[in-house]
Write a protein that holds these residues in place. Structure first.
Motif, PDB file in Angstrom:
ATOM      1  N   LEU A   1     -33.781 -21.349  -3.729  1.00  0.00           N
ATOM      2  CA  LEU A   1     -33.670 -19.929  -4.045  1.00  0.00           C
ATOM      3  C   LEU A   1     -33.018 -19.703  -5.401  1.00  0.00           C
ATOM      4  O   LEU A   1     -33.497 -18.881  -6.203  1.00  0.00           O
ATOM      5  N   LEU A   2     -31.948 -20.423  -5.685  1.00  0.00           N
ATOM      6  CA  LEU A   2     -31.284 -20.269  -6.970  1.00  0.00           C
ATOM      7  C   LEU A   2     -32.192 -20.690  -8.115  1.00  0.00           C
ATOM      8  O   LEU A   2     -32.232 -20.033  -9.168  1.00  0.00           O
TER       9      LEU A   2
ATOM     10  N   THR B   1     -21.539 -20.900   2.287  1.00  0.00           N
ATOM     11  CA  THR B   1     -20.399 -20.535   1.441  1.00  0.00           C
ATOM     12  C   THR B   1     -20.580 -21.076   0.034  1.00  0.00           C
ATOM     13  O   THR B   1     -20.361 -20.373  -0.963  1.00  0.00           O
ATOM     14  N   ARG B   2     -20.999 -22.340  -0.063  1.00  0.00           N
ATOM     15  CA  ARG B   2     -21.239 -22.916  -1.390  1.00  0.00           C
ATOM     16  C   ARG B   2     -22.402 -22.220  -2.089  1.00  0.00           C
ATOM     17  O   ARG B   2     -22.393 -22.045  -3.314  1.00  0.00           O
ATOM     18  N   ALA B   3     -23.408 -21.816  -1.323  1.00  0.00           N
ATOM     19  CA  ALA B   3     -24.534 -21.092  -1.913  1.00  0.00           C
ATOM     20  C   ALA B   3     -24.082 -19.760  -2.494  1.00  0.00           C
ATOM     21  O   ALA B   3     -24.493 -19.373  -3.602  1.00  0.00           O
ATOM     22  N   ARG B   4     -23.238 -19.051  -1.763  1.00  0.00           N
ATOM     23  CA  ARG B   4     -22.740 -17.764  -2.267  1.00  0.00           C
ATOM     24  C   ARG B   4     -21.907 -17.957  -3.526  1.00  0.00           C
ATOM     25  O   ARG B   4     -22.005 -17.162  -4.478  1.00  0.00           O
ATOM     26  N   GLU B   5     -21.085 -18.993  -3.537  1.00  0.00           N
ATOM     27  CA  GLU B   5     -20.272 -19.273  -4.725  1.00  0.00           C
ATOM     28  C   GLU B   5     -21.162 -19.582  -5.929  1.00  0.00           C
ATOM     29  O   GLU B   5     -20.907 -19.094  -7.044  1.00  0.00           O
ATOM     30  N   ALA B   6     -22.196 -20.382  -5.718  1.00  0.00           N
ATOM     31  CA  ALA B   6     -23.109 -20.718  -6.818  1.00  0.00           C
ATOM     32  C   ALA B   6     -23.869 -19.489  -7.287  1.00  0.00           C
ATOM     33  O   ALA B   6     -24.093 -19.309  -8.496  1.00  0.00           O
ATOM     34  N   ALA B   7     -24.266 -18.627  -6.351  1.00  0.00           N
ATOM     35  CA  ALA B   7     -24.987 -17.408  -6.716  1.00  0.00           C
ATOM     36  C   ALA B   7     -24.104 -16.482  -7.543  1.00  0.00           C
ATOM     37  O   ALA B   7     -24.551 -15.893  -8.547  1.00  0.00           O
ATOM     38  N   ARG B   8     -22.841 -16.332  -7.146  1.00  0.00           N
ATOM     39  CA  ARG B   8     -21.922 -15.491  -7.916  1.00  0.00           C
ATOM     40  C   ARG B   8     -21.710 -16.057  -9.313  1.00  0.00           C
ATOM     41  O   ARG B   8     -21.706 -15.319 -10.307  1.00  0.00           O
ATOM     42  N   ALA B   9     -21.526 -17.375  -9.402  1.00  0.00           N
ATOM     43  CA  ALA B   9     -21.302 -18.002 -10.703  1.00  0.00           C
ATOM     44  C   ALA B   9     -22.498 -17.814 -11.630  1.00  0.00           C
ATOM     45  O   ALA B   9     -22.332 -17.708 -12.851  1.00  0.00           O
ATOM     46  N   ALA B  10     -23.700 -17.764 -11.052  1.00  0.00           N
ATOM     47  CA  ALA B  10     -24.917 -17.609 -11.855  1.00  0.00           C
ATOM     48  C   ALA B  10     -25.318 -16.149 -12.040  1.00  0.00           C
ATOM     49  O   ALA B  10     -26.324 -15.878 -12.705  1.00  0.00           O
TER      50      ALA B  10
END
Length: 247
Positions: free
Chosen positions: A51-52, A74-83
């Protein structure tokens, strides 16, 4: 150590949790999302790598992912926010087989997670319920490159009837009412890179955390996986990623 934790550590340095290179992932997504403004769904999304990768160059696209692993999401949400993608990505912590949505999707992805549905055809049946008219399904599945030896089956912890050969796999999909419009068979180089990355990432974590009570277990898991691959299923298990339209 929980198997999902092992998988997360092992996949840290690879583009997706499947034997595909960066170039192959990008090519498949370009074929799967021709307009660039589609709504897409990943069933069994893990850390939402697909998805990212899909959303980053396509500002008009929106994505949803479903997985049972709270840590992965949780890691997916963190990566999405960072991007800067969190406004266009929705993640659901639940069983993908029972997921329902008010939306239909231009692309439904089930790559390397068909086992969660009971196999390839049940996974496609679930994907079909979420698919918009004219939409596409991206499915990744293993197949036998050659007749599996006892060592290959032992290395995988698999049974002979768990997979078919490539031709039979595609035939089953076609007989189920799907037309392949593109596909990619992972190369030996892609497999080798994936397996070295899997075992190497897990081993490196274990060596970097010698004081952790689970570091020795992680190193044993990496060693067992490497032996099962090199002495067993290397060159025997293949992986095909198919882009499908409903016939």
């Amino acid at each position: 150590m929980d198997r999902r934790v092992i998988s997360s550590l092992a996949h840290r340095d690879h583009p997706v949790a499947a034997p595909l290179s960066d170039a192959s992932v990008d090519r498949l997504l370009d074929r799967a999302l021709p307009r660039g403004d589609e709504r897409l769904l990943d069933l069994g999304c893990g850390e939402a790598a697909w998805l990212l990768r899909a959303l980053t160059p396509r500002p008009g696209a929106r994505g949803e992912g479903v997985d049972t692993s709270r840590d992965a999401l949780t890691r997916a949400r963190e990566a999405a926010r960072a991007a800067g993608l969190d406004a266009r990505l929705t993640l659901h912590e639940q069983d993908a087989a029972g997921f329902t949505s008010p939306h239909v999707f231009g692309l439904v992805a089930v790559v390397g997670s068909t086992h969660a549905f009971g196999g390839l055809l049940p996974a496609l049946a679930t994907a079909r319920t979420h698919l918009a008219a004219g939409g596409r399904v991206l499915v990744g599945e293993g197949f036998w490159e050659r007749e599996p030896s006892p060592a290959a089956l032992a290395g995988l912890g698999a049974s002979h009837d768990e997979f078919d050969d490539l031709a039979t796999t595609v035939e089953r999909v076609a007989e189920d009412g799907w037309t392949p419009v593109y596909g990619h068979v992972s190369t030996q180089d892609e497999w080798d890179d994936y397996e070295w990355s899997w075992t190497g990432s897990l081993s490196r974590w274990a060596l970097d955390h010698p004081g952790r009570p689970d570091s020795a277990e992680a190193l044993r898991a990496a060693t067992a996986h490497r032996d099962g691959w090199l002495r067993g299923y290397r060159g025997t298990l293949g992986f095909v990623t198919l882009l499908l339209r409903a016939s």
